[in-house]
Design an enzyme around this catalytic site. Structure first.
Site, mmCIF file in Angstrom:
data_model
loop_
_atom_site.group_PDB
_atom_site.id
_atom_site.type_symbol
_atom_site.label_atom_id
_atom_site.label_comp_id
_atom_site.label_asym_id
_atom_site.label_seq_id
_atom_site.Cartn_x
_atom_site.Cartn_y
_atom_site.Cartn_z
ATOM 1 N N GLY A 72 0.790 -1.224 0.000
ATOM 2 C CA GLY A 72 0.000 0.000 0.000
ATOM 3 C C GLY A 72 0.820 1.269 0.000
ATOM 4 N N ASN A 152 -8.507 3.600 8.348
ATOM 5 C CA ASN A 152 -7.857 2.497 9.045
ATOM 6 C C ASN A 152 -7.960 2.578 10.562
ATOM 7 O OD1 ASN A 152 -6.009 4.728 8.226
ATOM 8 N ND2 ASN A 152 -4.644 3.731 9.679
ATOM 9 N N THR A 240 12.805 -7.456 -10.302
ATOM 10 C CA THR A 240 12.404 -8.827 -10.578
ATOM 11 C C THR A 240 11.185 -9.203 -9.735
ATOM 12 O OG1 THR A 240 14.697 -9.436 -11.057
ATOM 13 C CG2 THR A 240 13.163 -11.239 -10.582
ATOM 14 N N CYS A 328 1.106 1.893 11.968
ATOM 15 C CA CYS A 328 2.134 2.731 11.364
ATOM 16 C C CYS A 328 2.471 3.953 12.207
ATOM 17 C CB CYS A 328 1.684 3.171 9.970
ATOM 18 S SG CYS A 328 1.436 1.786 8.845
#
Length: 382
Positions: A72, A152, A240, A328
């Site tokens: 995110g 959130n 990758t 967070c």
């Protein structure tokens, strides 16, 4: 020893057992670089292409509109910073809200330092903005609007479809981004009906692995890459590809699509059970955010007179995991910017709120046990 109870799914989710099994198998058998032309590379490319189709279908998008990212935060950063840089010749005005995730707010602050004008719309007491607020804030200089789908911390759901319609009615070339990381999995998301141009998702919120997500980018937006290097993701995101994580993401999305309706009902029942149990135990509480327009798996509880940090520590000692804010910002001593936006910086709710969030393995028994422990601790602290 009592089994620990995890009620912090808004922070992250354990993986589905099927996801772990699928990824483990892929780690053993699918190691080729998807950019290689030999059989090992072609095998990985096949899995990559299949996953992209599944991810796109979950939001009614086209496969080539899915940019695989690390999650995110990267998706939000790419959507905001690269849109601003690409379209700055048309204007430098951006609109967002004051309750966004830090993965949106920090890029906004970064752009402010580079001369962009950011409008932070205030939310109402339910943690929501209106389409009318957005429409009023639009100017001829506006190039981007970024408003989260579901909050959130308090779970409030924004009127994204109405906002999208008002933006496109004002000017069709304004880019509309929504951070759907918390909403993906419980809300019906149709990017066509919502009028969104960019949409961010992370796998670890829905029982998938960490470190993988996607940015939906509507055909015609053609954002330059945030990460430069090789030409993966049709030159939009170098690096990758992590095929085992992508396969795990696909498996989690397949489970999500199959179970979405039943899980949504389960979470609503668990939320109702929690509140009923607290009420029966004579625990005084108030729900932060909207009770009507809300994510079913999140409940933000303001417990008057109860120090949230003390409560969460004692719950943890009892084997119950809840949160006093988003994961967070948990290491930040500053108060929750979401609760400040709802109440003002001096309101007691800021230090007297816990967040309980349900997920793929939550049960009625766990919620009953958690409610009983919360009530016990609350009464001992008041």
């Amino acid at each position: 020893m009592k089994k620990a109870i995890y009620l912090d799914y808004a922070a992250t989710s354990p993986m589905y057992p099927e996801v772990v099994e699928t990824m483990s198998e892929a780690m053993h058998s699918t190691f080729g670089n998807a950019s290689s032309t030999h059989q090992f590379g072609r095998k990985s490319r096949g899995y990559l292409d299949e996953a992209r189709i599944i991810l796109a279908s979950s939001i009614h998008a086209k496969p080539n509109e899915i940019i695989l990212t690390s999650g995110g935060s990267e998706s939000d950063n790419m959507a905001i910073i690269k849109t601003a840089e690409k379209f700055q010749s048309s204007g430098k005005h951006i609109i967002t809200t004051n309750v966004e995730h830090q993965a949106v707010l920090k890029p906004m602050q970064y752009l402010e330092k580079r001369g962009f004008n950011i409008t932070y719309l205030p939310v109402d007491q339910n943690g929501r903005v209106t389409a009318e607020q957005v429409a009023t804030a639009l100017t001829e200089e506006t190039i981007l609007v970024s408003i989260m789908f579901g909050n959130n911390e308090v779970g409030s759901v924004m009127p994204i479809a109405e906002i999208g319609e008002s933006i496109k009615s004002f000017r069709s070339d304004i880019v509309f981004h929504t951070d759907a990381v918390q909403a993906y999995g419980s809300q019906e998301i149709d990017v066509q009906a919502l009028n969104v141009d960019l949409l961010s998702v992370a796998a670890h919120k829905i029982g998938g692995p960490k470190g993988i997500g996607f940015l939906y980018c509507r055909t015609g937006i053609d954002l330059p890459g945030l990460i430069l290097g090789g030409e993966q993701e049709t030159k939009r995101r170098a690096g990758t590809e992590n095929i085992p994580a992508i396969i795990g993401f696909q498996k989690a999305v397949e489970k999500m699509v199959t179970e979405k309706e039943s899980k949504q009902n389960d979470y609503l029942q668990l939320k109702r059970l929690l509140l009923e149990q607290l009420a029966e135990s004579q625990v005084e509480y108030k729900i932060n955010g909207s009770e009507k327009y809300t994510l079913p798996h999140i409940v933000s509880l303001y417990l008057p007179g109860v120090d949230a940090e003390k409560l969460s520590i004692r719950l943890d000692l009892a084997g119950i995991a809840v949160s006093i804010g988003s994961a967070c910002t948990a290491g930040n001593v500053d108060p929750s910017h979401v609760l400040v936006a709802l109440y003002g910086k001096d309101h007691p709710a800021i230090s007297e709120t816990i967040r309980v969030s349900f997920g793929i393995a939550s049960t009625r028994k766990e919620v009953e046990q958690a409610a009983a422990e919360i009530a016990k601790i609350v009464h001992s602290l008041t």
